[in-house]
Design an enzyme around this catalytic site. Structure first.
Site, PDB file in Angstrom:
ATOM      1  N   ASN A  46      32.323  45.309  25.516  1.00 31.56           N
ATOM      2  CA  ASN A  46      32.930  46.128  26.002  1.00 31.56           C
ATOM      3  C   ASN A  46      32.632  47.465  25.643  1.00 31.56           C
ATOM      4  OD1 ASN A  46      34.926  44.154  26.730  1.00 31.56           O
ATOM      5  ND2 ASN A  46      36.368  44.552  25.270  1.00 31.56           N
ATOM      6  N   ARG A 379      33.390  39.052  42.506  1.00 35.41           N
ATOM      7  CA  ARG A 379      32.226  38.546  41.368  1.00 35.41           C
ATOM      8  C   ARG A 379      32.329  36.945  41.521  1.00 35.41           C
ATOM      9  NH1 ARG A 379      31.723  42.834  37.980  1.00 35.41           N
ATOM     10  NH2 ARG A 379      33.438  44.234  37.736  1.00 35.41           N
ATOM     11  N   ARG A 409      30.577  46.220  39.788  1.00 35.93           N
ATOM     12  CA  ARG A 409      29.719  46.886  38.706  1.00 35.93           C
ATOM     13  C   ARG A 409      29.233  45.719  37.859  1.00 35.93           C
ATOM     14  NH1 ARG A 409      32.623  51.458  36.808  1.00 35.93           N
ATOM     15  NH2 ARG A 409      31.244  52.661  38.026  1.00 35.93           N
ATOM     16  N   HIS A 439      38.103  45.605  46.778  1.00 37.23           N
ATOM     17  CA  HIS A 439      38.628  44.662  45.635  1.00 37.23           C
ATOM     18  C   HIS A 439      39.515  43.610  45.609  1.00 37.23           C
ATOM     19  CE1 HIS A 439      40.256  44.796  41.255  1.00 37.23           C
ATOM     20  NE2 HIS A 439      39.143  44.771  41.125  1.00 37.23           N
ATOM     21  N   ARG A 568      47.798  45.217  29.703  1.00 39.42           N
ATOM     22  CA  ARG A 568      46.514  44.845  28.735  1.00 39.42           C
ATOM     23  C   ARG A 568      45.437  46.042  28.307  1.00 39.42           C
ATOM     24  NH1 ARG A 568      42.468  42.508  31.869  1.00 39.42           N
ATOM     25  NH2 ARG A 568      41.115  44.093  31.312  1.00 39.42           N
ATOM     26  N   HIS A 596      44.822  39.038  32.949  1.00 42.22           N
ATOM     27  CA  HIS A 596      44.431  39.811  34.175  1.00 42.22           C
ATOM     28  C   HIS A 596      45.090  39.933  35.246  1.00 42.22           C
ATOM     29  CE1 HIS A 596      41.151  40.094  37.335  1.00 42.22           C
ATOM     30  NE2 HIS A 596      40.556  40.885  36.400  1.00 42.22           N
TER      31      HIS A 596
END
Length: 692
Positions: A46, A379, A409, A439, A568, A596
């Protein structure tokens, strides 16, 4: 009107507090030891990404001679860089203590993580052979005294800097001090498991194995002593896209990703035991300036590798594994489409099996009645069954359209590769909308039934990625609701003809509608509160950082609307402030799985509205991305969403309270212990029993 930045928590500092919660998991003695190391790896990974992107952006602002106060929540860029560096230094020091503690505790369980000074003669023979056969051929070693230009260090790669003191009689080098650089090869696992001795398991880091074998690299020289210390550099990872109109977007992005490898350094981490002469030599040669974040660290960097700490067969060092559960009523053996034709189904991964999503695509690829498939991709897994299903559909003559986001990214290279594969197979690939990231996560298929087109599809809060689906919690709605799917199809039309803004009655779609739609939903709760009607807002998000949205939530709080939020990561809103946010409570849950999903629940005068979404309440999700929030109309699924939210809200084991103090205090009360991720799995287990 001047913005009062005291009403918000700085975005970057809030993110560092989120990463501190990850570090708390590494420190938590109730977490299995190998999992604690995994959390240390996540913490480190992270941090790497934070410096590559957020720190790099702030640094760009500072180097441009701007204060950046309006973009950075009222703090000057230079001051914020200093604050970040100080916090990170303290967190890094804490993480080193945690690693030491965990390794000591591992010894009590018969697992020894040893360094080069602890190697026995027997182990030395094994290590020597391992080094000569596997490691030495993969090593890149550079004598720095002999090169005119310092080599470009790879972003986030780990290097050993070797200082060699030559003997007086040496005639090879003009200097008595010779510096070399060894890149730690990524092609070899970072942890090397040594032969077991009785009940004792021995592990050595590749770094220490190389340290032990330095003589086999440098024995051609007449040296007196060798010492090696680790360094790592993090580079600016923001992409600068070429404006050359003669190049395709794919070409431009490919070149920009390659340029990232030589981006400006934004962080230099070094072993704090390194001697001053070596450190000065490196900083001078590398052009590391005072504006860069120079972090003294421990002996080892790239601690993200701890995410893959080896399993030596001791089960209690890891979390107990639970098999993903089936979705009641939705079978993997028969036709998924046949089931979805009759009712909507909700999949909540990883509690339930992600295989349903792959089964949906596999079935659509083979079904002769299916004429077209449209899907968004953000992704993909490294080896993706989703991608192979899409290509399989094309080979079966389907009209297949894939909207793939090339600028996801750190997955740009993988997405470029998949895009090229799909194009080669004849799939129609769309590379997004100019100026907007795509997205949203959605799929729609057209199937001919009795001469008419009938649509089936799914909308999700997470990526269509079977690897991350094992650890990311996400909702996916499977539906044949023709009104919803007609609007999902409109989103795909927008990808291709984006000068036309579509209208929607069911979906909430960014960038054109989400901000105002959410404002309107909040306003309805404000009006209901004023009238004494049932009201309330419940949100589950990854991040909340948009100041205007925060202001609207403050307005609702002032009107008496009770607001519960589970966030989160970043939370720039300050809860519990009298006269501003006393009706807002916020918790954050960090546990085995990464929380998520995005879920919005509005009480709406006693007729609650439920949405699952790909959008957080960040400016980028509201204004510069294509996002979908999908309404949930099925009453059973609404109840399921409410139940899972309530379970999370009751968490008093892994929930932290977000407050003005920013101290990540655990939520404590006298109620029975509720660990929400365990309770959620049990909830779905009970639903299976009920439906048997």
């Amino acid at each position: 009107m001047t913005k009062n930045y005291d009403h918000y928590i700085n975005r970057e500092l809030s993110w560092l507090q989120f990463n501190a919660r990850v570090l708390q998991e590494a420190e938590d003695e109730s977490v299995p030891l190998a999992e604690r190391l995994r959390f240390l790896g996540i913490f480190s990974n992270n941090l790497d990404e934070f410096f590559k992107v957020r720190y790099a952006t702030i640094k760009r602002i500072d180097l441009a001679g701007k204060t950046g106060k309006s973009e950075l929540g009222g703090t000057r860029a230079k001051d914020l860089l200093d604050q970040i560096t100080q916090i990170v230094i303290a967190q890094q020091a804490e993480s080193l203590e945690i690693i030491s503690t965990i390794q000591n505790e591992l010894r009590a369980h018969g697992v020894y993580v040893i360094n080069e000074s602890e190697i026995t003669e027997t182990q030395s023979e094994y290590i020597k052979d391992f080094f000569i056969q596997k490691v030495r051929p993969a090593l890149m070693t550079i004598i720095l005294n002999e090169v005119h230009e310092f080599p470009v260090l790879k972003d986030s790669a780990a290097y050993l800097v070797v200082k060699m003191i030559m003997k007086k009689e040496d005639t090879v080098f003009s200097s008595k001090e010779v510096y070399s650089l060894i890149e730690i090869p990524k092609s070899i696992e970072r942890f090397v498991v040594l032969p077991q001795e009785g009940n004792k398991h021995f592990i050595i880091l590749l770094d220490d194995l190389i340290r032990h074998c330095l003589h086999y690299i440098f024995n051609i020289f007449n040296y007196e002593s060798l010492q090696a210390h680790m360094i790592k550099i993090t580079r600016d990872a923001e992409l600068d896209i070429d404006s050359d109109l003669s190049k395709s977007f794919l070409e431009k992005l490919s070149e920009s990703v390659k340029d990232r490898r030589i981006g400006d350094p934004v962080r230099f981490v070094y072993d704090k035991q390194i001697d001053e002469e070596t450190l000065d030599f490196l900083l001078k040669k590398m052009g590391i300036e005072d504006t860069d974040s120079i972090i003294p660290g421990g002996r080892y960097h790239n601690r993200r590798d701890y995410m893959n700490f080896p399993d030596v067969g001791i089960k209690h060092l890891f979390y107990e594994k639970h098999q993903p559960l089936p979705v009641p009523g939705l079978v993997l053996q028969g036709s998924v489409l046949e089931k979805i034709a009759k009712k909507d189904y909700l999949l909540y991964a990883p509690y339930q099996s992600f295989a349903y999503l792959i089964k949906f695509l596999r079935e659509a690829a083979l079904d002769p009645k299916v004429k077209s498939i449209k899907i968004t991709i953000y992704r993909l897994a490294e080896i993706s069954n989703i991608a192979s299903s899409i290509i399989n559909a094309k080979k079966n003559g389907k009209d297949v359209t894939v909207q793939i986001e090339l600028q996801a990214r750190f997955d740009e290279e993988a997405n470029i590769s998949y895009a090229e594969q799909m194009q080669y197979e004849g799939v129609k690939v769309i590379f997004g909308v100019p100026g907007l990231k795509v997205h949203c996560k959605a799929c729609v298929i057209d199937r001919i039934e009795k001469g008419k087109v009938v649509r089936y599809g799914f909308v999700s809060t997470g990526n269509f990625n079977e690897s991350t689906a094992k650890v990311y919690t996400d909702y996916t709605l499977f539906t044949s609701n023709q009104k919803i799917l007609k609007e999902v199809n409109k989103v795909f039309d927008f990808f291709q003809v984006n000068y036309k803004v579509k209208k929607y009655r069911h979906l909430i779609v960014s960038p054109h509608y989400t901000r105002n739609a959410i404002y309107a939903l909040i306003q309805t709760e404000i009006e209901n509160a004023k009238k004494g009607n049932p009201n309330g807002i419940q949100l589950k998000l990854n991040s909340l950082s948009d100041y205007a949205m925060i202001d609207k939530l403050y307005e609702a709080s002032k009107a008496g609307v009770k607001i519960k939020m589970i966030i989160r990561g970043i939370c720039c809103l300050i809860p519990g402030i009298e006269g501003m946010s006393e009706n807002i409570e916020v918790i954050s849950i960090v546990d085995k799985f990464l929380e998520h999903p995005r879920l919005y629940i509005f009480e709406n005068g006693g007729m609650p509205k439920y949405y699952i979404s790909s959008a957080d309440f960040m400016s980028r999700n509201l204004d510069t991305r294509v996002e979908i929030a999908c309404p949930i109309y099925d009453k059973d699924i609404q109840q399921e969403l409410q139940d899972t939210f309530d379970i999370c809200w009751k968490d008093n084991v892994k929930a932290r309270v977000i407050s003005k103090k920013q101290d990540n205090a655990y939520k404590k009360n006298n109620l029975p212990k509720v660990r929400s991720q365990v309770e959620t799995y049990d909830y779905y287990l009970k639903k299976l029993d009920i439906n048997l």
